[in-house]
Design a protein around this motif. Structure first.
Motif, mmCIF file in Angstrom:
data_model
loop_
_atom_site.group_PDB
_atom_site.id
_atom_site.type_symbol
_atom_site.label_atom_id
_atom_site.label_comp_id
_atom_site.label_asym_id
_atom_site.label_seq_id
_atom_site.Cartn_x
_atom_site.Cartn_y
_atom_site.Cartn_z
ATOM 1 N N ASN A 159 38.922 7.484 46.262
ATOM 2 C CA ASN A 159 38.489 6.079 46.255
ATOM 3 C C ASN A 159 36.975 5.955 46.281
ATOM 4 O O ASN A 159 36.432 4.874 46.530
ATOM 5 N N ASP A 160 36.281 7.067 45.999
ATOM 6 C CA ASP A 160 34.824 7.027 45.920
ATOM 7 C C ASP A 160 34.319 7.678 44.634
ATOM 8 O O ASP A 160 33.275 8.335 44.611
ATOM 9 N N GLY A 161 35.084 7.497 43.565
ATOM 10 C CA GLY A 161 34.656 7.985 42.256
ATOM 11 C C GLY A 161 34.634 9.478 42.105
ATOM 12 O O GLY A 161 33.888 10.014 41.282
ATOM 13 N N GLY A 162 35.448 10.196 42.890
ATOM 14 C CA GLY A 162 35.565 11.631 42.732
ATOM 15 C C GLY A 162 34.735 12.452 43.682
ATOM 16 O O GLY A 162 34.676 13.685 43.548
ATOM 17 N N GLN A 163 34.116 11.825 44.678
ATOM 18 C CA GLN A 163 33.356 12.586 45.662
ATOM 19 C C GLN A 163 34.277 13.308 46.648
ATOM 20 O O GLN A 163 34.009 14.437 47.061
ATOM 21 N N ASN A 164 35.339 12.641 47.028
ATOM 22 C CA ASN A 164 36.319 13.211 47.954
ATOM 23 C C ASN A 164 37.715 12.953 47.420
ATOM 24 O O ASN A 164 37.974 11.915 46.799
ATOM 25 N N SER B 198 39.646 0.412 46.451
ATOM 26 C CA SER B 198 38.221 0.178 46.217
ATOM 27 C C SER B 198 38.000 -0.027 44.721
ATOM 28 O O SER B 198 38.946 -0.067 43.926
ATOM 29 N N SER B 199 36.744 -0.124 44.333
ATOM 30 C CA SER B 199 36.381 -0.254 42.921
ATOM 31 C C SER B 199 36.176 1.101 42.267
ATOM 32 O O SER B 199 35.778 1.179 41.100
ATOM 33 N N GLN B 200 36.461 2.209 43.001
ATOM 34 C CA GLN B 200 36.174 3.557 42.516
ATOM 35 C C GLN B 200 37.402 4.462 42.643
ATOM 36 O O GLN B 200 37.306 5.603 43.093
ATOM 37 N N ILE B 201 38.568 3.971 42.221
ATOM 38 C CA ILE B 201 39.801 4.749 42.317
ATOM 39 C C ILE B 201 39.924 5.670 41.099
ATOM 40 O O ILE B 201 39.813 5.229 39.949
ATOM 41 N N GLN B 202 40.182 6.950 41.364
ATOM 42 C CA GLN B 202 40.325 7.925 40.281
ATOM 43 C C GLN B 202 41.420 8.930 40.636
ATOM 44 O O GLN B 202 41.679 9.181 41.820
ATOM 45 N N PHE B 203 42.041 9.509 39.612
ATOM 46 C CA PHE B 203 43.106 10.494 39.781
ATOM 47 C C PHE B 203 42.756 11.753 39.010
ATOM 48 O O PHE B 203 42.053 11.707 37.990
ATOM 49 N N LYS B 204 43.276 12.906 39.496
ATOM 50 C CA LYS B 204 43.186 14.123 38.694
ATOM 51 C C LYS B 204 44.472 14.925 38.825
ATOM 52 O O LYS B 204 45.135 14.910 39.871
ATOM 53 N N PHE B 205 44.811 15.620 37.743
ATOM 54 C CA PHE B 205 46.062 16.357 37.615
ATOM 55 C C PHE B 205 45.729 17.810 37.304
ATOM 56 O O PHE B 205 45.038 18.099 36.333
ATOM 57 N N ILE B 206 46.235 18.708 38.157
ATOM 58 C CA ILE B 206 45.844 20.112 38.099
ATOM 59 C C ILE B 206 47.064 21.011 37.935
ATOM 60 O O ILE B 206 48.034 20.898 38.702
ATOM 61 N N ALA B 207 47.019 21.893 36.945
ATOM 62 C CA ALA B 207 47.994 22.981 36.813
ATOM 63 C C ALA B 207 47.233 24.277 37.039
ATOM 64 O O ALA B 207 46.221 24.534 36.383
#
Length: 331
Positions: free
Chosen positions: A196-201, A229-238
């Motif tokens: 929720n902080d644009g990929g910082q944590n 928040s205004s900084q929601i991001q997701f990542k998908f890892i294999a």
């Protein structure tokens, strides 16, 4: 042939009337319409993803299990990404180190192991669609190790989403993840993380070695993990991990695919503007006139006007409500 037992399991927050039923004298491969054998009701307020699982098993030990995820609350679809065209998702993290099986937007080419078991997906998930994100296609369907994930991890990033205006949100996606075949089955990881902080944590939504050699829906109530928040991001890892003592190349047959990503936001229940009976945004004598008309009745939209006009909250409309409204206007 014989008896089949159905068992229903649910999340702690779901109540149901029927837990188990035994069906006798069934023929093999017989289809049944169970109709309304059970009734489910949520035991919580809006904003949750609950799970119901139906298990069917017979005297021979055969077990079939099917789970259904249910969204509690009224939602609005905010993001719907079917990956049928180019998009602003990004492949690659600074510490990615996989030597093969890198995420790519492509039409899936199925691969199979030596026993005919499917490894990579044979089609995308979208109805009438063709493409999805997958961990690299193979040119040989009978060589699943040719382009599976090897030597490390590969990462797929979503765009950054602004969810700051919403009280709740649910993320949904369909995944394919194969980790149960090859030299070292069950040793590699599928991870889904949210920030929720644009990929910082980052925090884990999924971190598992469990396989599903089929398209599987996953849903998560985002508020259970982070503040919107205004900084929601997701990542998908294999990730293909080498462990000391691994056999052969040190990896299982690791393939992943990802499709039909969506975010639904929960609609806030509208607050009733009590006292503003004509809903013009002000309290005045016109509201008193409407209230008198309501009290003299009859009322067609009882629930609405009870919400608007029950000034003392006693569940009735009478002269006491008029007095309170008049005092409100005078003050």
């Amino acid at each position: 042939n014989g008896d089949v037992t159905l068992q229903i399991e649910s999340s702690d927050n779901m109540e149901f009337e029927l837990e188990q039923i035994v069906l006798s004298g069934l023929d093999a491969r017989e289809y049944l319409d169970l109709g309304g054998i059970t009734y489910f009701s949520p035991n919580i307020s809006s904003g949750s993803v609950e799970t119901i699982t139906v298990n069917a098993y017979d005297d021979d030990g055969y077990v079939y299990s099917k789970s259904l995820q249910i969204i509690i609350g009224e939602t609005e679809l905010l993001i719907n990404q079917d990956f049928e065209q180019q998009n602003n998702w990004v492949v690659g993290d600074i510490d990615d180190n996989a030597s093969a099986g890198i995420w790519a937007l492509d039409v899936p080419n199925a691969t199979y192991d030596e026993f005919g078991n499917i490894v990579q997906a044979n089609e995308d998930h979208t109805n009438n669609g063709t493409t999805c994100y997958l961990t690299q296609n193979s040119s040989n369907p009978n060589s699943p190790g040719q382009s599976d994930v090897d030597g490390g991890k590969t990462t797929l990033f979503s765009p950054i989403y602004d969810l700051s205006d919403y009280s709740g949100a649910i993320v949904s996606y369909w995944k394919w993840y194969t980790n149960n075949q090859g030299n070292n089955p069950g040793t590699d990881y599928w991870k889904v993380q949210i920030s929720n902080d644009g990929g910082q944590n980052w925090l884990d939504l999924e971190n598992t070695t469990s396989s599903n050699n089929y398209w599987k829906l996953e849903q998560f109530y985002i508020n259970d993990y982070i503040n919107l928040s205004s900084q929601i991001q997701f990542k998908f890892i294999a990730e293909d991990i080498y462990h000391d003592g691994d056999n052969g190349t040190g990896g299982s047959l690791l393939e992943a695919a990802f499709d039909d990503f969506s975010i639904q936001v929960l609609l806030s229940e509208e607050e009733c503007p009590i006292g503003d009976l004509n809903q013009d945004g002000v309290f005045n004598v016109l509201d008193v006139v409407v209230m008198v008309t309501l009290i003299l009745g009859p009322i067609d939209e009882w629930d609405l006007y009870l919400c608007l006009a029950d000034m003392n909250g006693d569940g009735q409309l009478n002269v006491q409500d008029i007095i309170i409204l008049v005092n409100l206007i005078l003050n």
